[in-house]
Design an enzyme around this catalytic site. Structure first.
Site, PDB file in Angstrom:
ATOM      1  N   GLU A 143       1.853  -4.405  22.788  1.00 52.60           N
ATOM      2  CA  GLU A 143       2.303  -3.418  22.929  1.00 52.60           C
ATOM      3  C   GLU A 143       1.415  -2.715  24.029  1.00 52.60           C
ATOM      4  OE1 GLU A 143       3.070  -2.318  19.547  1.00 52.60           O
ATOM      5  OE2 GLU A 143       2.722  -0.281  19.962  1.00 52.60           O
TER       6      GLU A 143
ATOM      7  N   GLY B 277       0.667  -1.544  -0.665  1.00 51.26           N
ATOM      8  CA  GLY B 277       0.329  -0.037   0.317  1.00 51.26           C
ATOM      9  C   GLY B 277       1.236   1.028   0.284  1.00 51.26           C
TER      10      GLY B 277
ATOM     11  N   ARG C 216      -2.730  -8.122  -1.790  1.00 55.57           N
ATOM     12  CA  ARG C 216      -4.164  -8.512  -2.397  1.00 55.57           C
ATOM     13  C   ARG C 216      -4.037  -8.038  -4.154  1.00 55.57           C
ATOM     14  NH1 ARG C 216      -8.077  -6.560   1.275  1.00 55.57           N
ATOM     15  NH2 ARG C 216      -6.067  -4.938   1.990  1.00 55.57           N
TER      16      ARG C 216
ATOM     17  N   ILE D 181       2.931   2.661   2.720  1.00 49.82           N
ATOM     18  CA  ILE D 181       3.683   2.961   3.340  1.00 49.82           C
ATOM     19  C   ILE D 181       4.701   2.198   2.576  1.00 49.82           C
ATOM     20  CG2 ILE D 181       5.415   3.272   4.888  1.00 49.82           C
ATOM     21  CD1 ILE D 181       2.049   3.313   6.327  1.00 49.82           C
TER      22      ILE D 181
ATOM     23  N   ARG E 197       2.230  -3.726  12.799  1.00 52.46           N
ATOM     24  CA  ARG E 197       1.713  -4.114  13.845  1.00 52.46           C
ATOM     25  C   ARG E 197       2.243  -5.471  14.396  1.00 52.46           C
ATOM     26  NH1 ARG E 197      -0.077   0.140  13.600  1.00 52.46           N
ATOM     27  NH2 ARG E 197      -2.362   0.922  14.402  1.00 52.46           N
TER      28      ARG E 197
ATOM     29  N   GLY F 140       6.616   5.095  14.239  1.00 52.55           N
ATOM     30  CA  GLY F 140       6.562   5.476  13.143  1.00 52.55           C
ATOM     31  C   GLY F 140       6.302   6.476  12.251  1.00 52.55           C
TER      32      GLY F 140
ATOM     33  N   THR G  94       7.437  -2.436  11.019  1.00 52.53           N
ATOM     34  CA  THR G  94       6.798  -1.569  11.435  1.00 52.53           C
ATOM     35  C   THR G  94       4.962  -0.578  11.482  1.00 52.53           C
ATOM     36  OG1 THR G  94       6.539  -0.492   9.094  1.00 52.53           O
ATOM     37  CG2 THR G  94       8.051   0.249  11.043  1.00 52.53           C
TER      38      THR G  94
ATOM     39  N   HIS H   8       7.159   2.095  19.119  1.00 50.06           N
ATOM     40  CA  HIS H   8       6.132   2.540  17.734  1.00 50.06           C
ATOM     41  C   HIS H   8       5.908   4.236  17.206  1.00 50.06           C
ATOM     42  CE1 HIS H   8       1.733   1.270  16.848  1.00 50.06           C
ATOM     43  NE2 HIS H   8       2.473   2.510  15.362  1.00 50.06           N
TER      44      HIS H   8
HETATM   45  C1  DGY Z   1      -0.439   4.064  12.612  1.00 49.01           C
HETATM   46  O1  DGY Z   1      -1.278   5.009  12.539  1.00 49.01           O
HETATM   47  O2  DGY Z   1      -1.446   3.013  12.332  1.00 49.01           O
HETATM   48  C2  DGY Z   1       0.573   3.732  12.856  1.00 49.01           C
HETATM   49  O3  DGY Z   1       0.859   2.856  13.542  1.00 49.01           O
HETATM   50  C3  DGY Z   1       1.566   5.045  13.766  1.00 49.01           C
HETATM   51  O4  DGY Z   1       3.290   4.950  13.642  1.00 49.01           O
END
Ligand code: DGY
Length: 323
Positions: free
Chosen positions: A267, A150, A172, A152, A238, A287, A236, A285
């Site tokens: 987490e 996607g 997919r 990212i 889940r 990101g 990065t 976390h």
């Molecule tokens: C999100 O926004 O889902 C990301 O995990 C942020 O780092």
């Protein structure tokens, strides 16, 4: 005036947009969410807030929108919201570059042993430059495998291309030809990708085990065993996409070379086995954690709330699961 509850403080730009016309209540970490959301017309949630039947019942009949301030929305029971006529939104696109940057930072840190080097210096250990001292793995001409191509995933692909990596992906859908051409990316199924890639990076959503499209423990012992012993895993997305017990074993016994993790299965608890290993880089976390990105996320979430409260379509609604 509608009652808008924000479960944790967001950047002022988002709060100002909401408080111009609405009564805004901001929660504090650790506060009982069921108390906080009572009577809310709109709730802005963070990715650790569980939005389930109990929370929706506590909020009551006025609730019209749950605006999750994250791109991932596995913390929200979207079907339960839909049954109550509550719209769910997320914050895609605005965090793409920040998250891709961080994935690439993890990739560089683990392949070049940056965490290990930093720990060594901070521990006051003796060291000296040497031909064989803390030698890592180069990236040029290596293959990056993107699982979940996607926004990212593709942004990580662009960074990897600039570093001279080859790119394979699984997802997919096939990427549009202009993207595959610009990245030189080849689509593989997950088993082929795992066997081929020198670095595997995860960018698929987390879907729980009870759903047919589940990504729970997508990477477990068998998948790790199918990777090259010289390969690295970056997550990065889940935590629970990876079976953390299996990952600890694979890192400890050399099944794979290393891992870079920004997310964890339970987490904020981090598996104690990970803490004991040198060949894994661990981040809390981070990101989307840049000032610019968090501000954009807050503004987008606020725009979604304002739209729904005004009877308009939100900017970024999430799809309701069909199963
Ligand atoms: C999100 O926004 O889902 C990301 O995990 C942020 O780092």
């Amino acid at each position: 005036m509608a009652r808008v509850v924000i479960t944790d403080r967001i950047p002022d730009e988002g709060i100002e947009l909401l408080s111009a016309d609405h009564d805004v209540v901001i929660g504090t970490p650790g506060q009982d969410l069921t108390e906080l959301v009572r009577g809310a017309d709109a709730v802005l949630t963070m990715l650790a807030d569980q939005v389930d039947d109990a929370l929706l019942d506590a909020a009551g009949d006025h609730l019209r929108i749950v605006a999750n301030v994250a791109v991932g929305y596995n913390n929200v029971d979207v079907a339960a919201c839909d049954r109550r006529g509550v719209v769910v939104t997320n914050t895609p696109k605005v965090l793409t570059d920040a998250t891709a940057d961080l994935a690439f930072a993890l990739l560089l840190m683990v392949t070049r042993r940056c965490g290990e080097g930093e720990r060594l210096i901070r521990a006051g250990q003796p060291w000296a430059w040497g031909m064989n001292f803390m030698v890592g793995a180069g990236l040029q001409s290596r293959t990056l495998g993107i699982i979940g191509a996607g926004q990212i995933g593709r942004a990580v692909g662009r960074r990897a291309k600039a570093f001279g990596m080859n790119i394979v992906y699984s997802g997919r859908r096939s990427l549009p030809s202009d993207t595959t051409e610009s990245l030189g990316a080849r689509r593989l199924d997950v088993p082929e990708l795992l066997a081929t890639a020198d670095v595997v990076t995860l960018h698929c959503p987390y879907v729980p085990a009870d759903r047919p499209d589940s990504t729970h423990h997508l990477i477990g012992a068998a998948e790790l065993a199918s990777m090259k012993p010289t390969a690295y895993l970056i997550n990065t997305a889940r935590g629970a996409i990876v079976d953390e017990d299996a990952l600890v074993r694979a890192l400890a016994d050399g099944t794979i070379a290393g891992a870079g993790l920004d997310v964890f299965e339970h987490e904020p608890r981090v598996h104690p086995g990970l803490l004991a290993l040198e060949n894994v880089v661990l981040l809390p976390h981070l990101g989307s954690a840049t000032v610019e990105t968090r501000t954009a996320m807050a503004v987008l979430a606020a725009q979604n709330v304002l739209a729904v409260l005004a009877g308009r379509e939100p900017v970024t609604p999430v799809p309701v699961p069909t199963n």
